[in-house]
Design an enzyme around this catalytic site. Structure first.
Site, PDB file in Angstrom:
ATOM      1  N   THR A   1       0.920  31.303  23.241  1.00  0.00           N
ATOM      2  CA  THR A   1       1.766  31.434  22.223  1.00  0.00           C
ATOM      3  C   THR A   1       0.955  31.885  20.947  1.00  0.00           C
ATOM      4  OG1 THR A   1       3.689  30.340  23.115  1.00  0.00           O
ATOM      5  CG2 THR A   1       3.641  30.981  20.556  1.00  0.00           C
TER       6      THR A   1
ATOM      7  N   LYS B   1      16.226  34.441  29.259  1.00  0.00           N
ATOM      8  CA  LYS B   1      14.988  33.404  29.421  1.00  0.00           C
ATOM      9  C   LYS B   1      14.447  32.751  28.027  1.00  0.00           C
ATOM     10  CE  LYS B   1      10.831  32.894  31.202  1.00  0.00           C
ATOM     11  NZ  LYS B   1      11.136  31.267  30.566  1.00  0.00           N
TER      12      LYS B   1
ATOM     13  N   ASN C   1       1.366  22.249  19.659  1.00  0.00           N
ATOM     14  CA  ASN C   1       0.918  22.852  21.171  1.00  0.00           C
ATOM     15  C   ASN C   1       0.382  24.462  20.045  1.00  0.00           C
ATOM     16  OD1 ASN C   1       1.270  25.924  22.266  1.00  0.00           O
ATOM     17  ND2 ASN C   1       0.877  24.428  23.794  1.00  0.00           N
TER      18      ASN C   1
ATOM     19  N   LYS D   1      12.959  39.058  21.014  1.00  0.00           N
ATOM     20  CA  LYS D   1      11.868  39.048  21.686  1.00  0.00           C
ATOM     21  C   LYS D   1      11.563  39.801  22.592  1.00  0.00           C
ATOM     22  CE  LYS D   1      10.117  35.217  20.186  1.00  0.00           C
ATOM     23  NZ  LYS D   1      10.294  33.595  20.656  1.00  0.00           N
TER      24      LYS D   1
ATOM     25  N   LYS E   1      18.150  30.142  25.783  1.00  0.00           N
ATOM     26  CA  LYS E   1      18.040  28.441  25.026  1.00  0.00           C
ATOM     27  C   LYS E   1      18.415  27.708  25.208  1.00  0.00           C
ATOM     28  CE  LYS E   1      14.193  27.983  22.683  1.00  0.00           C
ATOM     29  NZ  LYS E   1      13.000  28.675  22.164  1.00  0.00           N
TER      30      LYS E   1
HETATM   31  P1  NAD Z   1       4.882  21.256  19.167  1.00  0.00           P
HETATM   32  O1  NAD Z   1       6.608  20.311  19.397  1.00  0.00           O
HETATM   33  O2  NAD Z   1       4.269  20.756  19.840  1.00  0.00           O
HETATM   34  O3  NAD Z   1       4.539  21.139  17.621  1.00  0.00           O
HETATM   35  C1  NAD Z   1       5.378  20.903  16.315  1.00  0.00           C
HETATM   36  C2  NAD Z   1       4.915  20.165  15.308  1.00  0.00           C
HETATM   37  O4  NAD Z   1       5.445  20.386  14.046  1.00  0.00           O
HETATM   38  C3  NAD Z   1       4.245  18.542  15.851  1.00  0.00           C
HETATM   39  O5  NAD Z   1       2.831  18.789  15.087  1.00  0.00           O
HETATM   40  C4  NAD Z   1       4.989  17.949  14.375  1.00  0.00           C
HETATM   41  O6  NAD Z   1       4.111  17.596  13.700  1.00  0.00           O
HETATM   42  C5  NAD Z   1       4.852  19.313  13.654  1.00  0.00           C
HETATM   43  N1  NAD Z   1       5.902  19.246  12.136  1.00  0.00           N
HETATM   44  C6  NAD Z   1       7.468  19.021  12.410  1.00  0.00           C
HETATM   45  N2  NAD Z   1       8.370  18.969  11.448  1.00  0.00           N
HETATM   46  C7  NAD Z   1       7.341  19.613  10.467  1.00  0.00           C
HETATM   47  C8  NAD Z   1       7.044  18.985   9.323  1.00  0.00           C
HETATM   48  N3  NAD Z   1       8.316  19.501   8.202  1.00  0.00           N
HETATM   49  N4  NAD Z   1       5.961  19.650   8.520  1.00  0.00           N
HETATM   50  C9  NAD Z   1       4.966  20.095   9.599  1.00  0.00           C
HETATM   51  N5  NAD Z   1       5.330  20.098  10.843  1.00  0.00           N
HETATM   52  C10 NAD Z   1       6.512  19.698  11.435  1.00  0.00           C
HETATM   53  O7  NAD Z   1       5.916  22.379  19.101  1.00  0.00           O
HETATM   54  P2  NAD Z   1       5.133  23.988  19.858  1.00  0.00           P
HETATM   55  O8  NAD Z   1       5.881  24.187  21.369  1.00  0.00           O
HETATM   56  O9  NAD Z   1       3.945  23.658  19.005  1.00  0.00           O
HETATM   57  O10 NAD Z   1       6.306  24.850  18.476  1.00  0.00           O
HETATM   58  C11 NAD Z   1       6.374  24.709  17.349  1.00  0.00           C
HETATM   59  C12 NAD Z   1       7.149  26.705  16.643  1.00  0.00           C
HETATM   60  O11 NAD Z   1       6.306  27.127  17.883  1.00  0.00           O
HETATM   61  C13 NAD Z   1       8.501  26.051  17.147  1.00  0.00           C
HETATM   62  O12 NAD Z   1       9.447  26.627  16.416  1.00  0.00           O
HETATM   63  C14 NAD Z   1       8.522  26.473  18.479  1.00  0.00           C
HETATM   64  O13 NAD Z   1      10.116  27.609  18.803  1.00  0.00           O
HETATM   65  C15 NAD Z   1       7.564  27.573  18.564  1.00  0.00           C
HETATM   66  N6  NAD Z   1       7.077  28.570  19.397  1.00  0.00           N
HETATM   67  C16 NAD Z   1       6.508  27.723  20.562  1.00  0.00           C
HETATM   68  C17 NAD Z   1       6.484  28.150  21.745  1.00  0.00           C
HETATM   69  C18 NAD Z   1       5.429  27.603  22.937  1.00  0.00           C
HETATM   70  O14 NAD Z   1       5.254  28.203  23.826  1.00  0.00           O
HETATM   71  N7  NAD Z   1       5.256  26.220  22.736  1.00  0.00           N
HETATM   72  C19 NAD Z   1       6.528  29.777  22.180  1.00  0.00           C
HETATM   73  C20 NAD Z   1       7.171  30.703  20.934  1.00  0.00           C
HETATM   74  C21 NAD Z   1       7.574  29.893  19.782  1.00  0.00           C
END
Ligand code: NAD
Length: 421
Positions: A189, A69, A219, A93, A105
């Site tokens: 999350t 997953k 997100n 996880k 992944k």
């Molecule tokens: P997303 O694409 O919605 O958001 C990412 C954000 O990070 C954006 O606002 C982008 O502008 C910002 N960003 C990128 N580079 C940056 C920098 N150098 N400095 C500051 N901000 C920066 O992605 P997401 O889904 O929110 O995921 C974010 C993190 O959370 C990732 O590491 C992802 O693997 C992890 N994550 C997400 C989920 C999920 O369900 N969405 C679940 C587990 C883990």
């Protein structure tokens, strides 16, 4: 593999955890390498009639505890090393949360902002055409990750249904609700991290009116800001890829959310509601109680870890703190709530979506929240207990907790002592 690959860094944590458990060497041998990583070149027709190709991967790291997953990321700097490392983290996880899954992944090396909506749809469908034999509801179940979303999951589920000739909603999670998605997946999350912080607030020394800084306002970042602000905490700084904003008395979270909803950077709010611009790098060092990295990996490293003023870090991003930074933070008494626990709410509600798809019976939102809260609290409390019993960081405790479950499953297939008597 180069000396400083991301996977090497991740494996340091496996070795650390193994030192605290009496496990068979077979277990480590099995978890040191990805079981299978498939590479493909996705060729799509662009709107101008030309053809363009993009590198893509899907990794099934370990499936001892169940089908693999993990999300699919669309990012220009994705690499096979990143994909395998993220799949390794997913393995741990899912074990942390006791979900019946292994870790996987996927990624496409692309800047999706350079594609039109129609090109994005073709790319999403091409991904499934390339990996249709890798994925499956009982084999490998993708989900959204950075720069992929519910609509992309909907296209992918549809493409899979076209290929197998029947609807198979359980092949992918994070779908739109109308296409078999689960209620509560969009903020899962952040909500999982929020339940964890709330549950351990007493132990962590966090109280009312916390000052919070959030790095990354996508997100995960937007929902955690909204949930914590809703409880009266102050969001003092947030950043996105274009920069950071700061307000010592608390940012206007509603204004930040509207800016993002209309496609603008958080920087567009500077000058109103007391919002000041801040260098993006400076966010790490903002004076706050809780720092929430919610962007990408390796954002807190050996050169900036000493600047952290927060006492607690909630890792909503995957791998935002390097192992060198971990050591510095631990010495300084900063408690890191590690990614494999802190952001596991996303995969947990993905699991709920998969269960509902297979049952064909859908749960109300309160039931999703109650079940998520119960799991976050149960596993968070257990890991807090391991950390106290063994006098180790929450990260090591989370790895110990997950590794003991993985070891039990791997050892159940027999170890050397079973075969050689
Ligand atoms: P997303 O694409 O919605 O958001 C990412 C954000 O990070 C954006 O606002 C982008 O502008 C910002 N960003 C990128 N580079 C940056 C920098 N150098 N400095 C500051 N901000 C920066 O992605 P997401 O889904 O929110 O995921 C974010 C993190 O959370 C990732 O590491 C992802 O693997 C992890 N994550 C997400 C989920 C999920 O369900 N969405 C679940 C587990 C883990």
């Amino acid at each position: 593999m180069s000396e400083d690959s991301l996977l090497d860094h991740a494996l340091v944590r496996l070795d650390d955890a193994a030192r605290h458990l009496n496990i068979d060497p077979d277990v480590i041998e099995k978890l040191k390498f990805a079981r299978e990583t498939t590479k493909a070149r996705l060729m799509i027709r662009m709107d101008d009639g030309s053809r363009k190709s993009f590198l893509a991967w899907r990794c099934r790291y370990d499936d001892t505890r169940g089908p693999t997953k993990g999300g699919i990321r669309f990012h220009p700097s994705s690499t096979i090393d990143e994909v395998e490392t993220l799949a390794f983290w997913m393995t741990f996880k899912c074990a942390v949360m006791n979900l019946p899954y292994g870790g996987g992944k996927g990624a496409v090396q692309v800047d999706p902002r350079q594609l039109s909506k129609a090109e994005l749809e073709r790319l999403a469908r091409a991904y499934i055409q390339a990996f249709a034999r890798t994925i499956g509801p009982d084999r490998d179940i993708p989900a959204p990750d950075v720069y992929t979303n519910a609509m992309i999951m909907g296209w992918m589920a549809d493409e899979y249904a076209q290929i197998v000739g029947q609807a198979e909603p359980a092949v992918i999670t994070g779908k739109p609700i109308a296409l078999g998605g689960s209620l509560g997946r969009n903020d899962a999350t952040a909500r999982g991290g929020y339940y964890l912080v709330r549950h351990l607030a007493g132990e962590l020394g966090l109280g009312d009116g916390m000052r919070v800084a959030v790095q990354g306002f996508g997100n995960a970042g937007q929902f955690i800001a909204r949930l914590l602000a809703g409880d009266g905490h102050k969001i003092v700084a947030v950043s996105d890829s274009e920069g950071a904003v700061f307000a010592p008395n608390g940012l206007d979270v509603g204004a930040l959310l509207s800016a993002k909803a209309s496609g603008k950077s958080v920087l567009s709010t500077v000058g109103s509601n007391g919002h000041e611009a801040l260098a993006a790098d400076a966010l790490i060092g903002v004076d706050c109680d809780l720092l929430v990295p919610a962007a990408l990996e390796n954002m807190i490293h050996e050169d900036n870890a000493a600047e952290v003023k927060a006492r607690i870090i909630l890792e909503l991003a995957n791998g935002p703190v390097t192992s060198e930074a971990d050591a510095i933070l631990e010495k300084r008494g900063v408690v890191v709530l590690p990614d494999i626990l802190a952001n596991a709410g996303g995969v947990t509600v993905s699991y709920f979506e998969w269960v509902q798809n297979r049952q064909g019976f859908y749960w109300p939102l309160e039931e999703i929240h109650d079940r998520l809260r119960a799991i976050m609290e149960r596993e968070g409390r257990a890991i807090w207990g391991v950390s106290k019993d063994k006098d180790v960081s929450m990260r090591t405790a989370a790895y110990v907790h997950a590794l003991s479950r993985l070891a039990e499953a791997i050892e159940a297939h027999g170890t050397q002592s079973f075969f050689v008597t």
